[in-house]
Design a protein around this motif. Structure first.
Motif, PDB file in Angstrom:
ATOM      1  N   MET A 119       0.012  -7.812  -0.916  1.00  0.00           N
ATOM      2  CA  MET A 119      -0.389  -6.760  -0.125  1.00  0.00           C
ATOM      3  C   MET A 119      -1.123  -5.727  -1.420  1.00  0.00           C
ATOM      4  N   HIS A 120      -2.313  -5.245  -0.876  1.00  0.00           N
ATOM      5  CA  HIS A 120      -3.306  -4.828  -1.938  1.00  0.00           C
ATOM      6  C   HIS A 120      -3.458  -3.497  -1.990  1.00  0.00           C
ATOM      7  N   PRO A 121      -3.623  -2.915  -3.175  1.00  0.00           N
ATOM      8  CA  PRO A 121      -3.946  -1.419  -3.545  1.00  0.00           C
ATOM      9  C   PRO A 121      -5.014  -0.784  -2.644  1.00  0.00           C
ATOM     10  N   SER A 122      -4.392   0.266  -2.199  1.00  0.00           N
ATOM     11  CA  SER A 122      -5.229   1.247  -1.035  1.00  0.00           C
ATOM     12  C   SER A 122      -5.383   0.397   0.393  1.00  0.00           C
ATOM     13  N   ASP A 123      -4.652  -0.415   0.576  1.00  0.00           N
ATOM     14  CA  ASP A 123      -4.518  -0.741   1.973  1.00  0.00           C
ATOM     15  C   ASP A 123      -3.301  -0.068   2.819  1.00  0.00           C
ATOM     16  N   LEU A 124      -3.698   0.137   4.033  1.00  0.00           N
ATOM     17  CA  LEU A 124      -2.912   0.811   5.038  1.00  0.00           C
ATOM     18  C   LEU A 124      -2.491  -0.459   6.007  1.00  0.00           C
ATOM     19  N   ILE A 125      -0.997  -0.964   5.615  1.00  0.00           N
ATOM     20  CA  ILE A 125      -0.518  -1.797   6.561  1.00  0.00           C
ATOM     21  C   ILE A 125       0.250  -1.268   7.871  1.00  0.00           C
ATOM     22  N   ILE A 126       0.012  -1.636   9.034  1.00  0.00           N
ATOM     23  CA  ILE A 126       0.654  -1.058  10.210  1.00  0.00           C
ATOM     24  C   ILE A 126       1.768  -2.298  10.645  1.00  0.00           C
ATOM     25  N   LEU A 127       2.995  -2.040  10.444  1.00  0.00           N
ATOM     26  CA  LEU A 127       4.013  -3.231  10.883  1.00  0.00           C
ATOM     27  C   LEU A 127       4.527  -2.672  12.124  1.00  0.00           C
ATOM     28  N   ALA A 128       4.352  -3.215  13.282  1.00  0.00           N
ATOM     29  CA  ALA A 128       4.498  -2.845  14.537  1.00  0.00           C
ATOM     30  C   ALA A 128       5.666  -3.829  15.281  1.00  0.00           C
ATOM     31  N   GLY A 129       6.255  -3.437  16.407  1.00  0.00           N
ATOM     32  CA  GLY A 129       6.977  -3.853  17.197  1.00  0.00           C
ATOM     33  C   GLY A 129       7.842  -3.245  18.226  1.00  0.00           C
ATOM     34  N   ARG A 130       8.400  -3.888  19.025  1.00  0.00           N
ATOM     35  CA  ARG A 130       9.345  -3.318  20.269  1.00  0.00           C
ATOM     36  C   ARG A 130      10.577  -2.938  19.416  1.00  0.00           C
ATOM     37  N   PRO A 131      11.496  -1.871  20.078  1.00  0.00           N
ATOM     38  CA  PRO A 131      12.827  -1.663  19.366  1.00  0.00           C
ATOM     39  C   PRO A 131      13.602  -3.082  19.096  1.00  0.00           C
ATOM     40  N   SER A 132      14.292  -3.076  18.261  1.00  0.00           N
ATOM     41  CA  SER A 132      15.292  -4.241  17.982  1.00  0.00           C
ATOM     42  C   SER A 132      14.596  -5.473  17.547  1.00  0.00           C
ATOM     43  N   MET A 133      13.229  -5.196  17.360  1.00  0.00           N
ATOM     44  CA  MET A 133      12.684  -6.500  17.235  1.00  0.00           C
ATOM     45  C   MET A 133      12.769  -7.073  15.647  1.00  0.00           C
ATOM     46  N   GLY A 134      13.141  -6.068  14.850  1.00  0.00           N
ATOM     47  CA  GLY A 134      13.347  -6.411  13.300  1.00  0.00           C
ATOM     48  C   GLY A 134      12.327  -5.569  12.336  1.00  0.00           C
ATOM     49  N   LYS A 135      11.594  -4.644  12.830  1.00  0.00           N
ATOM     50  CA  LYS A 135      10.594  -4.005  11.988  1.00  0.00           C
ATOM     51  C   LYS A 135      11.212  -3.466  10.838  1.00  0.00           C
ATOM     52  N   THR A 136      12.370  -2.650  10.881  1.00  0.00           N
ATOM     53  CA  THR A 136      12.973  -1.813   9.570  1.00  0.00           C
ATOM     54  C   THR A 136      13.617  -3.240   8.715  1.00  0.00           C
ATOM     55  N   ALA A 137      14.109  -4.024   9.354  1.00  0.00           N
ATOM     56  CA  ALA A 137      14.657  -5.150   8.685  1.00  0.00           C
ATOM     57  C   ALA A 137      13.646  -6.089   7.791  1.00  0.00           C
ATOM     58  N   LEU A 138      12.413  -6.240   8.417  1.00  0.00           N
ATOM     59  CA  LEU A 138      11.223  -6.918   7.583  1.00  0.00           C
ATOM     60  C   LEU A 138      10.788  -5.994   6.545  1.00  0.00           C
ATOM     61  N   ALA A 139      10.840  -4.783   6.989  1.00  0.00           N
ATOM     62  CA  ALA A 139      10.351  -3.641   5.716  1.00  0.00           C
ATOM     63  C   ALA A 139      11.260  -3.497   4.660  1.00  0.00           C
ATOM     64  N   THR A 140      12.577  -3.635   5.074  1.00  0.00           N
ATOM     65  CA  THR A 140      13.478  -3.471   4.010  1.00  0.00           C
ATOM     66  C   THR A 140      13.820  -4.703   3.126  1.00  0.00           C
ATOM     67  N   ASN A 141      13.557  -5.821   3.805  1.00  0.00           N
ATOM     68  CA  ASN A 141      13.548  -7.221   3.055  1.00  0.00           C
ATOM     69  C   ASN A 141      12.293  -7.132   1.897  1.00  0.00           C
ATOM     70  N   ILE A 142      10.901  -6.782   2.355  1.00  0.00           N
ATOM     71  CA  ILE A 142       9.858  -6.719   1.438  1.00  0.00           C
ATOM     72  C   ILE A 142      10.025  -5.586   0.244  1.00  0.00           C
ATOM     73  N   ALA A 143      10.551  -4.388   0.596  1.00  0.00           N
ATOM     74  CA  ALA A 143      10.825  -3.256  -0.242  1.00  0.00           C
ATOM     75  C   ALA A 143      11.903  -4.006  -1.457  1.00  0.00           C
ATOM     76  N   PHE A 144      12.995  -4.612  -0.909  1.00  0.00           N
ATOM     77  CA  PHE A 144      14.066  -5.068  -1.784  1.00  0.00           C
ATOM     78  C   PHE A 144      13.490  -6.227  -2.900  1.00  0.00           C
ATOM     79  N   ASP A 145      12.728  -7.134  -2.166  1.00  0.00           N
ATOM     80  CA  ASP A 145      11.985  -8.200  -3.074  1.00  0.00           C
ATOM     81  C   ASP A 145      10.934  -7.635  -4.067  1.00  0.00           C
ATOM     82  N   VAL A 146      10.208  -6.476  -3.584  1.00  0.00           N
ATOM     83  CA  VAL A 146       9.374  -6.061  -4.564  1.00  0.00           C
ATOM     84  C   VAL A 146      10.281  -5.394  -5.741  1.00  0.00           C
ATOM     85  N   ALA A 147      11.043  -4.396  -5.425  1.00  0.00           N
ATOM     86  CA  ALA A 147      11.710  -3.897  -6.424  1.00  0.00           C
ATOM     87  C   ALA A 147      12.245  -4.849  -7.259  1.00  0.00           C
ATOM     88  N   ARG A 148      13.122  -5.817  -6.723  1.00  0.00           N
ATOM     89  CA  ARG A 148      13.966  -6.803  -7.477  1.00  0.00           C
ATOM     90  C   ARG A 148      13.147  -7.705  -8.481  1.00  0.00           C
TER      91      ARG A 148
END
Length: 493
Positions: free
Chosen positions: A211-240
């Motif tokens: 994921m590159h600086p200055s990039d706007l990344i849209i993560l889309a999906g229908r409800p219950s498809m796992g958008k928040t889960a994927l975003a949370t996984n990425i956030a946790f891995d980056v911070a860890r």
């Protein structure tokens, strides 16, 4: 002729004028500029006429800048014709004052330092002005909410902090090539050959290069498809994986992972924390929520909390946050703790700052995406914004999302550097489940077993690379995405 100088070098004003300034520095710089016009090109990007305390000095600098910018000579003789009738200059000695400036000129090497002093004193005056304006507004304006005042001041302070340092202008092709080689070298040295921040998912990193600086990344999906889960996984891995190096100037430089700002407009900070604990421990989230864990699992959770509580992951769960407030809080986080990644969950819940009557929802969302892209560039961090998809997906036989499915799209597709779609075939297959006492059930059960733990991240747009699909594993109990086991690499079987 004598010229009275009013300075604020020691913190004690020498006259009734109390604003921080140094007229001697202004004289020394202007004299050097009139003596050697080449000095202008070293300071033109950040020193402006309004930075001079003495208005006459500001006009002299503005006139000289205009002449030099047009390729003309700007010395005392040339400027004399421009200031013969200037009342302000006449009050301090007329055009002979230009000769005084030449006599006061700093040497060439010191001129830039005098320019920096002028600029920094102007910043101090701006700080005083902002403080005075805040004091007056907070005292007399009873209608504006205090939070709005704070956000406005924070933005002004951030603009002051960044002004004069972000302007870049033209760069030579040689410099551009050097920077490209440095980016390639960084990619070579990173694990997996990434030039951006790793998402923690090898299949996705291989497609995006991180994921590159200055990039706007849209993560889309229908409800219950796992958008928040994927975003949370990425956030946790980056911070860890956050690692940094101390710089000579006392600042820090991120070398791996990063500091994450997570704006959760739908879920509470507590709910997100629960997901992270489930991710880290492997204990299903529903068991943690319901309290159906045993003593051993409780100990695991307690140990996990102690281990991950210091991660540089900051959560703001304010609902209905205006885009202006979101930007102000992101700037504050970067200023106080650093910032390497912003996640917004989700785009359609961020409100417009203007709230103009007659604006459609598409216009509001477009304003939000444009501001998020501008924020990514301003802070030089990737921004991941989650987005809902329209119901058009459900009406097609092929349920895989397309760019046209972006809900209230407006400029979402246009502003985004990358558009990712989360797709799980099992989500739709589960809704086709026949009755268990029918012949079709066994066939359905076998098909569902094969795809139950599979997921795809479809790359619908990538400004700097190819589109494609990253295949992942999905654990619904832990709401966790991960890389596929080797046995799945060539497809389930």
């Amino acid at each position: 002729m004598t010229t009275e100088l009013m300075t604020f070098d020691s913190g004690v004003p020498t006259t009734l004028e109390t604003a921080p300034h140094n007229l001697e520095a202004e004289q020394a710089f202007l004299g050097a500029l009139l003596y050697d016009n080449e000095i202008f090109h070293r300071i033109a990007d950040w020193l402006k006429p309004e930075h001079f305390y003495d208005p006459v000095h500001g006009r002299i600098f503005e006139t000289a800048s205009d002449l030099i910018g047009r390729g003309s000579l700007a010395d005392a003789v040339v400027l004399k014709t421009h200031f013969d009738r200037d009342d302000g200059l006449r009050e301090i000695g007329g055009t002979t004052y230009l000769a005084v400036l030449i006599e006061s000129a700093a040497n060439n090497s010191a001129a830039t330092e005098y320019a920096r002093m002028i600029y920094e004193l102007a910043l101090r005056r701006d700080l005083i002005r902002i403080g005075d304006e805040l004091s007056a507004t907070a005292t007399t304006d009873a209608e504006t909410q205090p939070r709005k005042l704070i956000e406005a001041v924070e933005q002004q302070l951030f603009n002051l902090a960044e002004a004069g340092s972000t302007s870049r202008g033209f760069v030579s092709f040689k410099q551009a090539l050097t920077e490209s080689v440095e980016t390639a070298a960084a990619a070579y040295e990173r694990d997996g050959g990434l030039s951006g921040i790793s998402s923690g998912l090898k299949a996705l990193d291989e497609k995006l290069g991180g994921m590159h600086p200055s990039d706007l990344i849209i993560l889309a999906g229908r409800p219950s498809m796992g958008k928040t889960a994927l975003a949370t996984n990425i956030a946790f891995d980056v911070a860890r994986n956050y690692e940094f190096e101390e710089q000579p100037d006392g600042t820090t430089k991120t070398t791996k992972g990063g500091v994450v700002g997570f704006f959760s407009l739908e879920m509470s900070a507590e709910q997100l924390a629960m997901r992270l604990i489930a991710d880290y421990t492997g204990i299903p989230g529903y068991m943690i929520r319901q309290g159906t864990i045993d003593a051993t699992q409780y100990e695991e959770i307690r140990d996990a909390v102690l281990e991950i509580q210091s991660l540089p992951l900051y959560i703001d769960d304010t609902g209905g946050l205006p885009i202006g407030a979101l930007a102000a809080r992101a700037r504050r986080l970067k200023r106080t703790h650093g910032l390497d990644l912003i996640i917004v969950d989700y785009l359609q819940l961020v409100t417009s700052s203007r709230n103009r009557p007659g604006d459609s929802r598409v216009q509001e969302v477009s304003e939000v995406t444009q501001n998020l892209k501008a924020l990514a560039k301003e802070l030089e961090v990737p921004v991941i914004a989650l987005s809902q998809l329209s119901r058009n997906v459900e009406s097609r036989e092929d349920k895989k999302p397309q760019l046209s499915d972006l809900r209230e799209s407006g400029s979402i597709e246009q502003d985004a550097d990358v558009v990712l779609f989360v797709y799980r075939e099992a989500y739709y297959k589960e809704r086709e489940k026949p009755r268990e006492d029918t012949p079709e059930y066994l066939a359905w059960q076998e098909e569902f077993r094969i795809i139950e733990k599979l997921a795809e991240v479809v790359i619908g747009k990538q400004r700097h690379g190819a589109i494609g699909t990253a295949k992942l594993a999905f654990d619904g109990a832990r709401t966790k995405f991960s890389d596929l086991d080797e046995r799945y690499e060539d497809g389930p079987g």
